[in-house]
Every structure is written in C-alpha cells, then in structure tokens.
Design a protein around this motif. Structure first.
Motif, mmCIF file in Angstrom:
data_model
loop_
_atom_site.group_PDB
_atom_site.id
_atom_site.type_symbol
_atom_site.label_atom_id
_atom_site.label_comp_id
_atom_site.label_asym_id
_atom_site.label_seq_id
_atom_site.Cartn_x
_atom_site.Cartn_y
_atom_site.Cartn_z
ATOM 1 N N HIS A 170 0.575 -1.150 0.277
ATOM 2 C CA HIS A 170 0.028 -0.072 -0.028
ATOM 3 C C HIS A 170 0.499 1.047 0.245
ATOM 4 N N SER A 171 1.855 1.594 -1.164
ATOM 5 C CA SER A 171 2.507 2.710 -1.447
ATOM 6 C C SER A 171 2.461 3.239 -3.017
ATOM 7 N N PRO A 172 2.532 4.683 -2.407
ATOM 8 C CA PRO A 172 2.385 5.279 -4.135
ATOM 9 C C PRO A 172 3.630 4.669 -5.070
ATOM 10 N N GLU A 173 4.421 4.028 -4.337
ATOM 11 C CA GLU A 173 5.591 3.347 -5.525
ATOM 12 C C GLU A 173 4.793 2.541 -6.520
ATOM 13 N N ASN A 174 4.116 1.535 -5.250
ATOM 14 C CA ASN A 174 3.367 0.480 -5.961
ATOM 15 C C ASN A 174 2.318 0.447 -6.725
ATOM 16 N N GLN A 175 1.352 1.691 -6.625
ATOM 17 C CA GLN A 175 0.411 2.453 -7.134
ATOM 18 C C GLN A 175 0.571 2.110 -8.368
ATOM 19 N N ALA A 176 1.743 3.444 -8.484
ATOM 20 C CA ALA A 176 2.213 3.684 -9.765
ATOM 21 C C ALA A 176 2.345 2.678 -10.650
ATOM 22 N N LEU A 177 3.410 1.346 -10.067
ATOM 23 C CA LEU A 177 4.025 0.889 -11.093
ATOM 24 C C LEU A 177 2.593 -0.785 -11.345
ATOM 25 N N VAL A 178 2.189 -1.277 -10.909
ATOM 26 C CA VAL A 178 0.564 -1.416 -11.076
ATOM 27 C C VAL A 178 0.259 -0.826 -12.056
ATOM 28 N N SER A 179 0.045 0.420 -12.217
ATOM 29 C CA SER A 179 -0.926 0.842 -12.928
ATOM 30 C C SER A 179 -0.208 0.903 -14.118
ATOM 31 N N GLU A 180 1.321 0.933 -13.961
ATOM 32 C CA GLU A 180 1.551 0.709 -15.782
ATOM 33 C C GLU A 180 1.642 -0.675 -15.959
ATOM 34 N N ILE A 181 2.204 -1.255 -15.077
ATOM 35 C CA ILE A 181 1.913 -2.792 -15.426
ATOM 36 C C ILE A 181 0.644 -2.739 -16.364
ATOM 37 N N TYR A 182 -0.143 -2.372 -16.116
ATOM 38 C CA TYR A 182 -2.143 -3.119 -16.631
ATOM 39 C C TYR A 182 -1.888 -2.037 -18.093
ATOM 40 N N LEU A 183 -2.085 -0.785 -17.817
ATOM 41 C CA LEU A 183 -2.015 -0.076 -19.756
ATOM 42 C C LEU A 183 -1.826 -0.560 -20.198
ATOM 43 N N PRO A 194 -17.568 -2.512 -2.676
ATOM 44 C CA PRO A 194 -15.654 -1.598 -1.577
ATOM 45 C C PRO A 194 -14.268 -2.357 -1.763
ATOM 46 N N TYR A 195 -13.682 -2.318 -1.726
ATOM 47 C CA TYR A 195 -13.028 -3.468 -2.000
ATOM 48 C C TYR A 195 -11.139 -2.963 -0.629
ATOM 49 N N PHE A 196 -10.450 -3.025 -0.250
ATOM 50 C CA PHE A 196 -9.329 -1.879 -0.124
ATOM 51 C C PHE A 196 -8.311 -2.778 -0.829
ATOM 52 N N GLY A 197 -7.596 -1.674 -1.668
ATOM 53 C CA GLY A 197 -6.727 -1.779 -2.512
ATOM 54 C C GLY A 197 -6.745 -0.974 -3.765
ATOM 55 N N PHE A 198 -6.159 -0.758 -5.035
ATOM 56 C CA PHE A 198 -5.453 0.207 -5.565
ATOM 57 C C PHE A 198 -6.668 0.713 -6.897
ATOM 58 N N GLN A 199 -7.336 1.119 -7.362
ATOM 59 C CA GLN A 199 -7.994 1.219 -8.147
ATOM 60 C C GLN A 199 -7.107 1.106 -9.790
ATOM 61 N N ILE A 200 -8.543 0.239 -10.276
ATOM 62 C CA ILE A 200 -8.104 -0.074 -11.721
ATOM 63 C C ILE A 200 -8.354 1.797 -13.058
ATOM 64 N N PRO A 201 -6.990 1.767 -13.183
ATOM 65 C CA PRO A 201 -6.875 2.759 -14.630
ATOM 66 C C PRO A 201 -8.432 2.895 -15.455
ATOM 67 N N GLU A 202 -8.946 4.135 -15.578
ATOM 68 C CA GLU A 202 -9.931 4.192 -16.520
ATOM 69 C C GLU A 202 -11.571 2.964 -16.510
ATOM 70 N N GLU A 203 -10.625 2.567 -15.309
ATOM 71 C CA GLU A 203 -12.465 1.770 -14.665
ATOM 72 C C GLU A 203 -13.126 3.018 -13.619
ATOM 73 N N GLU A 204 -14.547 2.617 -13.452
ATOM 74 C CA GLU A 204 -15.221 2.579 -12.096
ATOM 75 C C GLU A 204 -15.074 1.508 -11.184
ATOM 76 N N GLY A 205 -15.139 1.918 -9.782
ATOM 77 C CA GLY A 205 -15.398 1.225 -9.109
ATOM 78 C C GLY A 205 -14.785 -0.341 -9.195
ATOM 79 N N LYS A 206 -13.345 -0.867 -9.742
ATOM 80 C CA LYS A 206 -13.106 -1.108 -10.175
ATOM 81 C C LYS A 206 -11.448 -1.071 -9.153
ATOM 82 N N TYR A 207 -11.553 -2.257 -8.784
ATOM 83 C CA TYR A 207 -9.828 -2.513 -7.603
ATOM 84 C C TYR A 207 -8.996 -3.677 -8.261
ATOM 85 N N PHE A 208 -7.727 -3.596 -8.173
ATOM 86 C CA PHE A 208 -6.678 -4.920 -8.948
ATOM 87 C C PHE A 208 -7.065 -5.632 -7.705
#
Length: 682
Positions: free
Chosen positions: A102-115, A240-254
C-alpha cells in the motif's frame, strides 16, 4: 575465486510478502532465514545485493478485519507492518528495506504494467455472476459464502468446496448460502470483470520454465498445468475493496495478487530513489542485473505463471530464478495451536536466541521442495552438540591459555599449517553449496571440520603441555592455531548465525563479513577476553514456549466473537436435540488399520477401521491435518450406526469424530490408552 570488479554481480533478492493480517510465526522464518543466509553469503563474497521485502497489505479480509477492530485499513496495516519489521529485525533478517504494497510506488507500477498489458491487447472483459451481500452492499469472494454442500449435505461449507466429502463445485450450487460477513442471504448479481489472457503468453512461459529458472519438481508441476490449459486470470474486484483503483475503470480495484508481486519492484524503486540510484537498469529486459524470488510452494502458481506474464507484457525483465521451498512441520505434524506448536516469532524470542532456529533450519534446508520438521528434542540436541559442543568449544578451550600465558596475543606462526590449509581448501566448495541452497550439505562439511579441529586440540592437549616449561611456545602455537580454525568456521557460519558471529568478532577483534579474509591467518594478533558466545538449550525452556503458545490460543479463544448485524455476540450453538435422539448415536472405539489418499479429492482420506473384528471404510475430511502414514495404528472414535452414504468417491460406512476450527488445526478424537476396538463410548 575472489570477486573482482569485473565479476561483481548486481543481485535483487526477495522473500514472499507476509500478509498483513496477523503475527509472524516460526513457519514464516523458514523462508526469511533461507533468503537471508543467501543474501549475507553473496554480500560476503563481494557482490552488490539488494535484499528486500514488504507486507502484502490489500484485500477483502484486511478491509473487514479493520472494520471489526474499528480501525481504518491503512492504520491496521501500518501497525502490523511495524510488528512484522520488529520481529524480522529481532531474527537478524537483514533486509535493506521492508516496504508495504500500500504505497505510491506500488500504485504507480501496477497501473503502468496494467496499462501496458491493456495496450498490447492482453486484457479482456467478461460479465460474471457473483454472490452479492445486500446488507453490506458488496460482492463476496467464494471464501466469504458458506452453506450446505450440494453433494453430501454437510452444513457450514465454503461455496467453492466441501471439507467433508472433498467435492468441488460451482459457487452457485451451494444450498442455503449465507454471507460470512453479515449473516444475510446473498443474491446473485452480474458484474464486469477484467482478465489477463494467459494463453497469449503460453509459448514464452514454456520457454522460461524450460530455461532452468525453476527447480525440476516445479517445472514438472507446471507441465501438468500447461497440459490442462492455461485459464484467463481475473485481476479485478468490485468496490468496496481495500486496494488500488484500476485506471480508466469505475468502482473496479486490482485483485490483491495483481499488485502483490509488483511490490517487489515497488520496494526496489523506493530504495533506488532514496539512495539516488537508477531504477531502470533493474527492469530492463536486456540487463545483466539479476532478480531472485524465494517463496513457499503454496504460491507457486502466481510466481511461475502470472508474474512472468505480467513482466513480459510490460516489457520488463523476467526473474532469473524462483526458488521454492516446502512447509514447516513441528514434531512431525502440521503446526497446531491447541498443541502449542503454532509458535509466534515473538513468543520464541522471549525465550531463545534466534541463531538457534536459524542454524537448525539451515541444517535441514536443501534446494528441494521437501517439507522440513522442527523436532523439538532434535532441535535442542543439534544446537547443543554442534554450536556449543563443537564450534564454540574450540575457542573456549584455547582462549584462556592465550589470555593468561601470552598476553592475549596470538603466536607469530601456526603450529599446524597443513591443517589450516586443509580447512581453506574447502572454503570455495562450502560457498558453492550455500549459493546452490544446499545448506544442509554445507553445514555437514563445516561440522565435520569442527570435529577435526577439536580432535587436533585434544591430541595436542595444551592443558597438559602447559605444565612443561619446554613446551610453552608449542602451547602458544597450538592454541593460536585453534583460534584461527575457530575464526574460519565462524566466517563460514556468519551468514547463518549472525548474532553469535557478532560476539565472535568482538572476541577475535576482527570482522567476519569478508569470505576471503581467512586466506590470511591471524598472527601476532591481539584478541579480547573470551566470554560465552552461546548457551545450551534446556528442555524446560522448550516446554515454556509450548505452554505459552497454548495460553496465547486460550486468550484468543476466550475473547473471540462473531459479528452479526453490527452487534457482537457469542458463537451460536446448533439447534437443540432431546436426550432420546442423542442416545441413538452409537459411539465406538476403532483402530485405524489403513489410511489412503483419495484420488482427486483435496481434503479426504479413506480410513479402514477395525471395529472389534468388523472392518469399515470411512471417508474423513482430515487430509489437511494428517498424513495417512501417521494415522495407521491410532485409535479413534466413530459413529458406528450411521447409515452408509454414497459419495462421489465411494461409500462411507460411518463417521470418525474430530474437533478443531478446520484446516491444519483439526484433530481426531483419541480415547485413553486402555481403550480397545469395538468398545462403546459412554
């Protein structure tokens, strides 16, 4: 061969991320110790090592647990991370940094990989039906729905499989489903989910698996999965889910397993930024930098298929290797809370030096997937014999003479240069065994040489020779040789027992973190006063650890509550029956004369029972807690007059009695020693 600038390697080493839901126990430290020994060895050999780990901090269980405790998920995972880091440091685990997913580094990287995966066409969406809790307004994972098994009728089973009969089924088939979260009856509801199409990566994955990056046993297991066909991987969860929201999606989390392994790189990115170093060379697919993961065999699928696919799809470097180890048993069985063998790290640390356990694990660990057993009596004897009776004994036998007779200064030359040279001739082989993760073989070699050193001192008997005025210089050289041999042994053992090595450094007045320093013996060297480096383990101490672990369970059980409609209440009792109904149950003592695995059943064993001359076969959902061979010869109790029941795997002619919350914490009832098969239980 000593490392030069041109042969120095840049190595990333990680351990699997502990889940931020509870305390660390001794099972965790099989892996943390294994990876730490490897990291310490490679540092001592002159390589640049980044040794990193983090807490796995996302998911529905953490969200719900935090809610029960009246905390935010962020506050709860922060508190648990602090506890984990404290215990890891106390065990000498030398992580360069311990992060959180649960860190900004992880959120940025997982979003980058997903995109990147999405842009390359590897992400697909499907509409799926899931159970939905109308009271909590949330979709429910399979493990959060319970009900009656549609195959055998057993109540209180998870919606993805029955622990009683071993059947697996679609979650929609379960009868009378109940939400574990609220107690409400869930409804089916459609939702769009996002998937990674693993079939797109199958050729690459097969090549990677065959490249030697995995142990042979692991590669063989993966071959079975390839043969069965790779399935698309659901990487999304609904709010509801404790995690990072998926870019370009509403109400969806990794999904937690999407961002958890990315946590390895997020931790590395954080460290690089803090140190002003370049992160890019570590993830370049053409880099010479190396990446190794240490994991348990229970998370093999994620690390050997999902993780390489994610990295490949994002054009990032694949792991050089994933090293998989087996599980820990204690006294021959799975760790048990009621037996006191489910031991928290903090409980162990209250009583014993962490080096004891680190050494014992090293003496057991190999490069395979075999489970290792922490046998308490063997543990005590091995530590007392090897560390106290062999290694430290060398220093204690020689140090007194050097201090009293020779002004705490070692001689100008060794008495037995051939013996010292023989020790050094094994140094590279021992290093290679450690690097190949054959720790048990390395320890055997070290202890064989420790025996030679002790035999040499016994043969020279300095305590006798010191009485002869003409042998004073010989005693000086003999004891100095003994101290130097001790230094060699401790240099090899320093990655395994760092706390004892630190005390040895103080005594020897020299550091032990350079593998090659022993090539030159200590001559005319001043040492410090010898103080006991390690003490024997007493049986009473182990008894105290077991007893305290039982008390930890009792304290937890006495305060355990279940949540229903926002209110805390005692665990419910099943519907009452009258005495006449109970009296019809015929409980008999039986002897287990055979036990076998049931093919294609995840949780069942088939038991053959001797009911006082009558043989019955019963299916029992106790596979998670017992090995078949451990059951043969035991006595237990069965319901003898239960009507035979046809099951998927055959006919069960009764039911054995067991107690416990389930999983590996489950125990068959065992009558007193005098009980005989066929005897009625009253």
């Amino acid at each position: 061969m000593q490392i030069t600038a041109s042969s120095k390697r840049n190595i990333l080493i990680t351990s699997a991320l502990p889940y931020a839901s509870g305390s660390l126990h001794l099972g965790h430290f099989v892996e943390h110790s294994q990876s730490d020994i490897w990291a310490r060895l490679l540092r001592a050999r002159g390589h640049e090592v980044k040794f990193l780990c983090a807490d796995d901090a996302h998911g529905t269980p953490i969200m719900l647990n935090a809610e029960k405790q009246g905390m935010t998920p962020e506050a709860m995972v922060d508190a648990i991370r602090e506890e984990h880091w404290r215990d890891l440091q106390a065990f000498g685990i030398s992580y360069d940094h311990y992060h959180s997913t649960h860190s900004p580094e992880n959120q940025a990287l997982v979003s980058e990989i997903y995109l990147k995966l999405k842009a390359a066409g590897h992400i697909e969406s499907k509409v799926v039906e899931q159970y939905f809790d109308p009271e909590k307004s949330m979709f429910l994972p399979d493990r959060f729905v319970k009900g009656t098994c549609p195959k055998c009728g057993t109540e209180d089973q998870y919606s993805d499989g029955c622990e009683s009969c071993g059947s697996t089924y679609d979650s929609t088939e379960i009868i009378n489903p109940i939400s574990v979260v609220s107690g409400a009856t869930p409804v089916m509801k459609e939702s769009k989910h996002l998937f990674v199409n693993l079939k797109n990566f199958e050729p690459m994955l097969k090549t990677w698996v065959d490249s030697g990056s995995l142990q042979e046993e692991v590669s063989n297991k993966l071959a079975e999965w390839f043969e069965a066909g790779l399935q698309s991987w659901d990487i999304s969860r609904d709010a509801p889910y404790f995690g990072f929201q998926i870019p370009e999606e509403e109400g969806k989390y990794f999904y937690v397993w999407m961002d958890a392994p990315v946590g390895y790189l997020a931790c590395l990115k954080y460290v690089c930024e803090q140190n002003g170093e370049e992160f890019a060379p570590w993830i370049d697919p053409n880099t010479e930098h190396e990446m190794y993961h240490f994991i348990g065999k229970d998370i093999l699928y994620f690390h050997s298929l999902f993780w390489p696919a994610m990295l490949q799809g994002a054009n990032m470097k694949l792991p050089n290797a994933v090293y998989v180890h087996g599980f820990l048993t204690v006294n021959g069985t799975k760790m048990s809370k009621s037996r006191g063998t489910f031991i928290k790290a903090s409980t162990y640390l209250e009583h014993l030096n962490p080096d004891y356990l680190r050494y014992y694990y090293a003496a057991k660990l190999s490069d395979g997937l075999v489970d290792i057993d922490l046998n308490m009596e063997d543990f005590r004897q091995r530590v007392n014999s090897d560390l106290v009776g062999k290694v430290v004994n060398i220093a204690s036998r020689c140090a007194g003479f050097i201090k009293k007779k020779f002004n705490s200064t070692l001689s100008t030359e060794l008495h037995n240069t051939e013996l010292y040279a023989e020790f050094l001739s094994h140094s590279e082989e021992i290093a290679q065994l450690f690097e190949a993760r054959k720790y048990n073989a390395a320890i055997r070699q070290i202890m064989a040489l420790a025996d030679k050193a002790n035999q040499y001192i016994a043969d020279m008997a300095p305590w006798v020779a010191i009485k002869d005025e003409n042998k004073q210089e010989e005693v000086h050289q003999v004891c100095s040789t003994g101290i130097n041999l001790f230094r060699v042994l401790m240099s090899w053992l320093a990655p395994v027992i760092p706390f004892t090595a630190s005390k040895a450094e103080t005594f020897l007045n020299v550091e032990l973190n350079d593998w090659y320093a022993i090539n030159e013996p200590l001559l005319s060297h001043k040492i410090n006063q010898f103080k006991p480096l390690i003490s024997r383990i007493e049986a009473e101490t182990l008894d105290k650890i077991i007893e305290q672990s039982k008390q930890d369970l009792e304290a937890t059980t006495s305060t355990k509550k279940t949540e229903s409609n926002g209110q805390l209440e005692a665990d419910p009792i099943s519907e009452e029956i009258d005495f006449d109904a109970f009296a019809k149950v015929d409980l008999r003592v039986v002897k287990i004369i055979d036990a076998q695995h049931v093919e294609k059943a995840n949780k069942l064993l088939q038991l053959t029972l001797d009911l006082g001359g009558v043989t019955k076969k019963v299916f029992a959902g106790i596979k998670s807690a017992y090995k078949p061979e451990d059951l043969i010869g035991k006595h237990t109790v069965m319901v003898a007059n239960l009507a035979p029941r046809k099951m998927r795997f055959g006919v069960s002619e009764g039911m054995v009695l067991a107690a416990g919350p389930g999983g590996d914490d489950l125990y068959i009832l065992e009558p007193h020693d005098g009980a005989q098969p066929g005897m009625r239980v009253k």
